[in-house]
Enzyme design. Structure first.
Site: not given
Length: 503
Positions: A342, A426
């Site tokens: 991310c 994630h």
């Protein structure tokens, strides 16, 4: 008819509210009770995406798993994600609605959300036999009581009995229990039914005289003394539970299957979010995970992880100031494994256009991956499914940055160049087959004779952990008394403890 309810409050932040709530949920569901978790307002950088694309705190997602139900936005209607300028992003019913300072939030916006919060709780209580609510911080934060929607504010409005959890490992638990009650108004005190002692080490019989005196002083029972146990700090809300140096997320490293261990260094960037991504690595026998903040700590690492962050540009500046940026660039050039997740993926790219998060405009990245990132006002909240290294992978995405990938090998909607990997996903490492394949690649590149265990199931380990929480409640709490509270509310006639809340 509405289901029963209970609010688990705490004498302090990190007293154990999240794990006690999860433990009560798991105990109840094992008794055949249809139960749901609830936290009106959560402040956390660790969040999760529900099936309907709503962002909620990871602690509530974990508690939903303890209940064996799908998490929804109803379970955490207000999520505050701290930023770097004394403000937080406000996420309402799973979607971001703006940035507010603490003064702006507590100055009026918070109270405006009370109706939404109560509607969510009422809907859950209309659907489930019981709803176990978690408070935030302490219910005796008298400076915030007027606008409170997560502790006694919601208990009063929804007529919820309250159990206060205290961490005896910190010391001063009796004073904390007494003081918490004594700083509440008579109307609030009438809902505080009793206490739960958490993290006790030693002989409970030595504690009993104090518990008897506490009952004499407050007229309230202690519903259990929970023993200290390692490894229960799952999906925390507010930060690392352990120090940076040599830290391994409260997990004990099992002996490796192969001849070598694998060392993982996680860069402890500012505003680090979803550091729970590395839990699945720490669960592997022979994998040692630690959080680091100095370049020399990368030297003996077989894998370096640059995790997510709520402040990508701030994290990039921090990496440069610390000398970690240069160390990462050298490491990538030497074909030593790096994984960016991310925000960590974004800093590895060529440049960032950010007029949303930091409002800094054009910022050069580390230039390791052929990626350009533009921050969009709309937040991406998805639950992608895909394939990598010949294995199926599931994950979740929470980001404003939109990545334009201009080269490298495809990798989970990101890319890979040499031994540097980047993705917005994630939770991908929780997919067991993919995690094993990825660790085999890392071990080969690092020259380690490390072999992933063939039978490690992250989902099974999480279930075992949740069952341990349920066992704690079942074996060490007065479950009959807790059930009476859930079903019937706080007992009548609880004494008032002066002085009460200030006028």
């Amino acid at each position: 008819m509405s289901g029963g309810g209970l609010l688990v409050a705490g004498t302090t932040s990190d007293a154990g509210k999240s794990v006690v709530t999860a433990g009560i949920c798991r105990w109840l569901v094992r008794q055949g009770v249809k139960v749901a978790p609830f936290k009106a307002q959560n402040m956390s950088l660790n969040s999760f995406v529900t099936r309907e694309g709503a962002e909620i705190g990871r602690a509530q997602a974990m508690q939903a798993q303890a209940c064996r139900v799908e998490p929804t936005a109803l379970m955490n209607p207000v999520l505050l994600k701290p930023g770097g300028d004394q403000s937080s992003q406000v996420v309402l019913m799973g979607k971001p609605v703006g940035e507010l300072s603490a003064r702006g939030y507590h100055g009026g916006r918070q109270q405006q959300l009370l109706g939404t919060v109560l509607d969510c709780l009422a809907e859950l209580r209309g659907t489930y036999d019981a709803v176990i609510c978690e408070g935030a911080g302490s219910p005796a934060e008298i400076n915030l009581r007027r606008t409170d929607i997560v502790n006694m504010g919601i208990a009063r409005n929804a007529n919820l009995p309250v159990v206060v959890v205290g961490d005896i490992d910190r010391g001063g638990v009796f004073a904390s229990f007494f003081g918490t009650v004594a700083l509440l108004s008579p109307e609030d005190q009438a809902l505080v039914a009793g206490f739960l002692v958490n993290k006790f080490r030693g002989d409970v019989s030595l504690l009993e005289p104090g518990l008897d005196m506490l009952h004499g002083l407050t007229g309230r029972h202690t519903f259990g003394v929970l023993p200290f146990q390692h490894g229960l700090g799952i999906d925390e809300e507010d930060g690392l539970r352990v120090s940076l140096r040599g830290a391994v997320r409260e997990s004990e490293v099992s002996s490796p299957v192969g001849e070598d261990v694998l060392r993982v260094a996680v860069c402890a960037v500012p505003l680090m979010s979803n550091f729970t991504d590395v839990d699945a690595l720490a669960a592997e026998p022979g994998v040692v995970v630690r959080f680091v903040d100095r370049p020399e700590e990368l030297a003996d690492a077989d894998l370096v992880v640059v995790p997510g962050t709520r402040g990508t540009v701030k994290a990039l500046e921090w990496l440069r100031e610390r000398g970690l940026a240069d160390a990462l660039v050298r490491r990538a050039a030497e074909q030593r494994p790096v994984l960016g997740i991310c925000g960590g993926f974004q800093v590895l790219g060529e440049h960032i256009e950010d007029d949303v998060e930091s409002r800094r405009g054009h910022v050069d990245g580390l230039g390791i991956l052929p990626v350009r990132v533009r921050f969009a006002r709309e937040k991406t909240l998805t639950r992608p499914v895909g394939e990598a290294l010949g294995e199926s992978v599931e994950g979740y995405e929470i980001h404003h940055g939109v990545a334009e990938v201009a080269g490298g090998e495809p990798f989970l909607d990101g890319c890979r160049v040499g031994q540097t990997w980047g993705t917005h996903w994630h939770g991908s490492l929780e997919s067991d087959g993919f995690r094993r394949a990825f660790l085999r690649e890392v071990a080969a590149a690092a020259g380690r004779r490390f072999v992933p265990a063939a039978d490690t199931s992250f989902a099974a380990l999480r279930e075992e952990q949740l069952d341990r929480l349920g066992d704690l409640i079942e074996q060490h709490a007065d479950t009959d008394a807790l059930w009476r509270l859930i079903e019937s509310g706080a007992p009548t006639g609880l004494p008032f403890i002066p002085p009460g809340a200030p006028a």
